[in-house]
Design an enzyme around this catalytic site. Structure first.
Site, PDB file in Angstrom:
ATOM      1  N   ARG A  52       0.481  38.209  43.411  1.00 46.59           N
ATOM      2  CA  ARG A  52       1.630  37.830  44.047  1.00 46.59           C
ATOM      3  C   ARG A  52       2.262  37.054  43.282  1.00 46.59           C
ATOM      4  O   ARG A  52       3.236  36.550  43.426  1.00 46.59           O
ATOM      5  CB  ARG A  52       0.827  37.677  45.644  1.00 46.59           C
ATOM      6  CG  ARG A  52       2.537  37.317  46.828  1.00 46.59           C
ATOM      7  CD  ARG A  52       1.932  36.956  48.280  1.00 46.59           C
ATOM      8  NE  ARG A  52       1.860  35.806  48.153  1.00 46.59           N
ATOM      9  CZ  ARG A  52       0.750  35.282  49.653  1.00 46.59           C
ATOM     10  NH1 ARG A  52       0.448  36.037  50.466  1.00 46.59           N
ATOM     11  NH2 ARG A  52       0.141  34.342  49.809  1.00 46.59           N
ATOM     12  N   LYS A 151       7.491  33.582  47.598  1.00 50.70           N
ATOM     13  CA  LYS A 151       6.313  32.555  47.432  1.00 50.70           C
ATOM     14  C   LYS A 151       7.092  31.090  46.665  1.00 50.70           C
ATOM     15  O   LYS A 151       6.020  30.467  45.854  1.00 50.70           O
ATOM     16  CB  LYS A 151       5.017  32.533  47.458  1.00 50.70           C
ATOM     17  CG  LYS A 151       3.964  31.500  48.668  1.00 50.70           C
ATOM     18  CD  LYS A 151       2.802  31.733  48.767  1.00 50.70           C
ATOM     19  CE  LYS A 151       2.054  30.913  50.059  1.00 50.70           C
ATOM     20  NZ  LYS A 151       2.614  30.191  51.225  1.00 50.70           N
ATOM     21  N   GLU A 184       8.226  35.734  61.192  1.00 53.62           N
ATOM     22  CA  GLU A 184       7.071  34.741  61.099  1.00 53.62           C
ATOM     23  C   GLU A 184       7.446  33.309  61.646  1.00 53.62           C
ATOM     24  O   GLU A 184       8.253  32.928  62.212  1.00 53.62           O
ATOM     25  CB  GLU A 184       6.961  34.887  59.800  1.00 53.62           C
ATOM     26  CG  GLU A 184       7.958  34.526  58.263  1.00 53.62           C
ATOM     27  CD  GLU A 184       7.531  34.208  57.221  1.00 53.62           C
ATOM     28  OE1 GLU A 184       6.488  34.642  56.809  1.00 53.62           O
ATOM     29  OE2 GLU A 184       8.236  33.912  56.594  1.00 53.62           O
TER      30      GLU A 184
HETATM   31  N1  PMP Z   1       4.468  33.507  56.182  1.00 55.13           N
HETATM   32  C1  PMP Z   1       4.395  31.839  55.091  1.00 55.13           C
HETATM   33  C2  PMP Z   1       6.333  31.502  55.235  1.00 55.13           C
HETATM   34  C3  PMP Z   1       3.500  30.922  54.555  1.00 55.13           C
HETATM   35  O1  PMP Z   1       3.488  30.153  53.916  1.00 55.13           O
HETATM   36  C4  PMP Z   1       2.068  31.492  54.422  1.00 55.13           C
HETATM   37  C5  PMP Z   1       1.555  30.807  53.367  1.00 55.13           C
HETATM   38  N2  PMP Z   1       0.757  29.906  54.381  1.00 55.13           N
HETATM   39  C6  PMP Z   1       2.197  32.911  55.462  1.00 55.13           C
HETATM   40  C7  PMP Z   1       2.952  33.537  56.257  1.00 55.13           C
HETATM   41  C8  PMP Z   1       0.402  34.057  55.593  1.00 55.13           C
HETATM   42  O2  PMP Z   1       0.470  34.726  53.715  1.00 55.13           O
HETATM   43  P1  PMP Z   1      -0.865  34.135  53.552  1.00 55.13           P
HETATM   44  O3  PMP Z   1      -2.016  35.280  54.713  1.00 55.13           O
HETATM   45  O4  PMP Z   1      -0.777  35.195  52.503  1.00 55.13           O
HETATM   46  O5  PMP Z   1      -1.536  32.712  53.241  1.00 55.13           O
END
Ligand code: PMP
Length: 293
Positions: A52, A151, A184
């Site tokens: 990622r 990200k 989210e």
């Molecule tokens: N959404 C956002 C905006 C995030 O920054 C993150 C990670 N902290 C997540 C969702 C969750 O992703 P992951 O399970 O890959 O940590």
């Protein structure tokens, strides 16, 4: 023993772990990052996080000066240098040192930073009793502005929502997209349970492609639960039987109240509990081994 931080191929003492004030990561938020967990002497889903990271970098035309394998080895090396078998890794790739002017062509060499430490995002009570959250006014960025799938070091969109959550006095914020559908939370993906079926917003609604989200979906399907990814509205959330959030730092957090509405009976639900147990099971044997002793 002082913490050792990896910067551009070197492990430096924390006090000496510095980068230039001309780094475009600082000046413009130009860069990408990952948050990764260590559980039981393994770096959980390391390969997926590195993949990622490289996709985020590709999306912003940032060429990381290492192979994915070298990046994985550097993460393992940083954990070993700090004697860590449990904890949290923050992996950052910035555009690097440039000039005062946003053109990334002025930055000849990206910087790679790896911090291996520990983290506790929320108090223990939240996992036992569930979390109260609220919808906030700041909408998630459009997929054709800064795509939330990237990200990036540019987290102001999420930070503004988090400030709004703080002002309301809740621990997390639900962010809607510009169409009004649930995207989210500020650092976590969203799930609801309705009549034994699991629902989570589609990634096109403006969510990060969460690695915990994927793991939980896999666990759910392995348990014989159906999982669907339709657009969700606040109504769908208010009327859900159960709700929980997923994220690397947060893991799985039950949500029991949203915008003043109790979710289900206001207690963490049974499906959430079963999924959490399955998730914990995966953390026991997934990932790259840190110490081979
Ligand atoms: N959404 C956002 C905006 C995030 O920054 C993150 C990670 N902290 C997540 C969702 C969750 O992703 P992951 O399970 O890959 O940590």
């Amino acid at each position: 023993m002082p913490m050792k931080v990896y910067i551009d191929g070197q492990l430096r003492d924390e006090s000496d772990a510095t980068i230039s004030v001309f780094d475009h990561g600082l000046l413009y938020g130009d860069g990408v990052f990952e948050g990764i967990r260590m559980y039981h002497n393994r770096i959980f889903k390391l390969r997926e996080h590195i993949e990622r990271l490289y996709w985020s970098a590709k999306a912003i035309l940032l060429e990381i000066p290492m192979t994915q394998q070298q990046m994985m080895d550097a993460c393992l090396e940083t954990c070993r240098a700090n004697g860590l078998r449990e904890g949290y890794i923050r992996l950052i790739v910035t555009r690097g040192k440039g000039t005062l002017g946003l053109d990334p062509r002025r930055c000849p060499k990206p910087s790679v930073i790896i911090i291996a430490a520990t983290i506790q995002l929320y108090p223990e009570s939240v996992y036992r009793d569930g979390m109260t959250i609220a919808t906030v006014p700041t909408t998630r960025m459009l997929v054709n502005s800064v795509n939330p799938a990237i990200k990036s070091l540019n987290y102001l969109n999420n930070i503004l929502a988090r400030i709004e959550a703080n002002l309301i006095g809740v621990e997390e914020a639900i962010m809607l997209n510009t169409e009004g559908y649930v995207a989210e939370c500020t650092g976590d993906n969203i799930f609801i349970v309705q009549k034994g079926k699991l629902y989570t917003p589609p990634l096109s609604a403006g969510a990060l492609y969460g690695i915990t989200r994927n793991t939980v979906i896999d666990c759910a399907r392995a348990m014989g639960l159906e999982v669907a990814e339709p657009n969700l509205t606040r109504y769908d959330i208010y009327t859900a039987d159960e709700m929980f959030l997923t994220g690397t730092a947060a893991e799985m957090v039950p949500v029991v109240k949203v915008d003043g509405r109790l979710i289900g009976d206001g207690k963490p639900g049974p499906v959430t509990g079963r999924l959490l147990e399955a998730f914990r099971g995966v953390t026991r044997h997934d990932g790259e081994v840190i110490f081979r002793d």
